[in-house]
Design an enzyme around this catalytic site. Structure first.
Site, PDB file in Angstrom:
ATOM      1  N   GLY A  40       0.861  -1.186   0.000  1.00  0.00           N
ATOM      2  CA  GLY A  40       0.000   0.000   0.000  1.00  0.00           C
ATOM      3  C   GLY A  40       0.885   1.219   0.000  1.00  0.00           C
ATOM      4  CD  GLN A 224       5.401  -6.541   0.304  1.00  0.00           C
ATOM      5  OE1 GLN A 224       6.098  -7.048  -0.575  1.00  0.00           O
ATOM      6  NE2 GLN A 224       4.215  -6.049   0.035  1.00  0.00           N
TER       7      GLN A 224
END
Ligand code: IMP
Length: 429
Positions: A40, A224
């Site tokens: 995100g 990540q």
């Protein structure tokens, strides 16, 4: 070679979205090479907020093209939804995005398995985003996965889906007591998504190679963070892909030398979502204060992030693994008013002082941080000039730079696009 790779040096959520957007302004191509809709990446531009999950960040700039590499796992209907959502925000990526036909597809059974495993009894919860990432990469490695290209061959798609669904339904039903999934609705949904995506599916690596050959500026976008890397992170509390610079080659389909300058993004403190060891975690009220100050809630799942002090043992490990050539600091402003700032310089574990992240997860769980304390500072942090920063904020930056042996080449001073300071020579990246 004018290319660069931006990765997160901690457990994700370092603010890579903002950094990639800022660097993409002067790039021609942005490439995602691993992960999936578990990411995100948030960008604040012109008073609007954009969150990217699968679409590469950077597409907001006119003239910037993007590629979803073969190493990404693509939830096809979710990608269609994201493209539509961007269109409502007046961002049309249908002319600038290319989705690699070799990328593997995430199906509802991957998400159902992810969820079932997370909810299963007997421990083992990883705290995943439940986006089906682990099960999809498992299928890829087991050579039973379905790739984007397969969606365009009706017969092959049908056979592969049937075979996979039969296997997954047996596991879901007999091992987890879950309801089986139906074939037809999945087939229809994915066939429809494939039709919608048809004009933007193709040979991603070829496009990246051409751009590199032309000397264009290519930015590889990591998702990540280093400590979530499948091989080098805090296994099993990791994601299922290679989050470091070494993931670029396989995930984007370029030679290892193509990843270019290695930029590592770190937040001025540490956060982690999901389960797993976190040596510098701040418990209780102070941890909550940091969470609120930094708005530390997940962009994908909304989950509150665990918060902690900066961990140089972990960062040193990440810098070494990714060959970081330049550091990018984010969210320094959040530390204003947080009092004396602790920085972890070693771990104490089973009666010994260590300065490496141990492989043994139980041992890492038992590690206690050895802190050095630096004086705190009060805000505000000047948005445009490092020279105008509070003295103790500068000191904090100097200290981290020296300890990690890499220069802090960029400092993000707030969520807005222009709150980004480049230090040193004005050259890209
Ligand atoms: P998965 O990637 O959904 O399988 O989740 C595995 C671990 O990675 C969990 O701890 C997640 O919280 C974490 N994770 C996955 N994606 C992100 C991300 O974009 N930011 C931070 N943590 C993530």
């Amino acid at each position: 070679m004018p290319s660069a790779t931006v990765i997160g040096l901690q457990w994700g959520d370092e603010g890579k979205g903002k950094v990639i957007d800022a660097l993409a302004r002067e790039a021609q191509l942005v490439v995602r090479y691993q992960g999936g809709a578990n990411a995100g990446h948030t960008v604040h531009a012109d008073g609007k907020k954009y969150i990217f999950h699968l679409v590469p960040t950077g597409v907001l700039w006119p003239g910037v093209r993007s590629v979803i590499g073969p190493g990404v796992v693509v939830d096809a209907p979710a990608l269609v939804g994201e493209i539509e959502e961007l269109a409502t925000q007046k961002v049309d990526v249908m002319k600038t995005l290319l989705v690699s036909d070799r990328a593997h597809v995430v199906f509802p059974y991957h998400k159902a398995l992810d969820e079932a495993r997370e909810g299963g009894r007997g421990g083992g919860k990883i705290g995943t985003t439940k986006r089906g990432i682990g099960p999809c990469y498992s299928d890829k490695s087991s050579r039973i996965g379905i790739r984007i290209v397969d969606l365009y061959d009706d017969r092959r798609f049908g056979e592969l889906l049937r075979r996979n669904l039969d296997e997954k339904n047996a596991i879901l039903k007999h091992l987890y007591g879950r309801a089986p999934l139906e074939f037809d609705p999945i087939r229809e949904q994915y066939a429809e998504a494939a039709t919608r995506l048809r004009s933007i599916v193709g040979d991603g690596p070829a496009l990246v190679q051409q751009a590199l050959a032309k000397g264009e500026r290519v930015l590889f976008e990591g998702a990540q963070g280093a400590m979530l890397d499948l091989d080098h992170g805090t296994y099993p509390y990791v994601t299922s892909s290679s989050t470091l610079t070494d993931g670029v080659s396989a995930g984007a389909g370029v030679p290892p030398t193509a990843s270019g300058r290695s930029l590592g993004v770190l937040k001025a403190y540490t956060t982690r979502v999901g389960e797993g060891p976190f040596p510098t975690e701040i418990p209780g009220e102070q941890g909550q204060k940091l969470r609120e100050a930094g708005g530390e809630y997940g962009a994908t799942t909304g989950r509150p992030r665990r918060t902690g002090w900066l961990d140089l043992v972990q960062l040193h490990y990440a810098v070494e693994l990714s060959g970081t050539q330049a550091l990018v600091l984010t969210k320094l402003d959040v530390l204003a008013g947080m009092g004396p700032l602790k920085v972890c310089v070693a771990y104490e574990c089973r009666g010994k002082r260590i300065d490496r992240v141990p492989a043994d997860i139980q041992m890492l769980e038992e590690c206690r941080p050895v802190y050095e304390e630096l004086p705190g500072f009060e805000g505000p942090i000047d948005k445009a000039s490092f020279e105008k920063f509070p003295e103790n904020a500068k000191r904090y930056i100097d200290y981290v730079e020296k300890k990690l042996g890499v220069s802090m080449s960029y400092i993000s001073t707030g969520p807005e696009r222009d709150a980004f300071i480049r230090r040193g020579a004005p050259q890209w990246p």
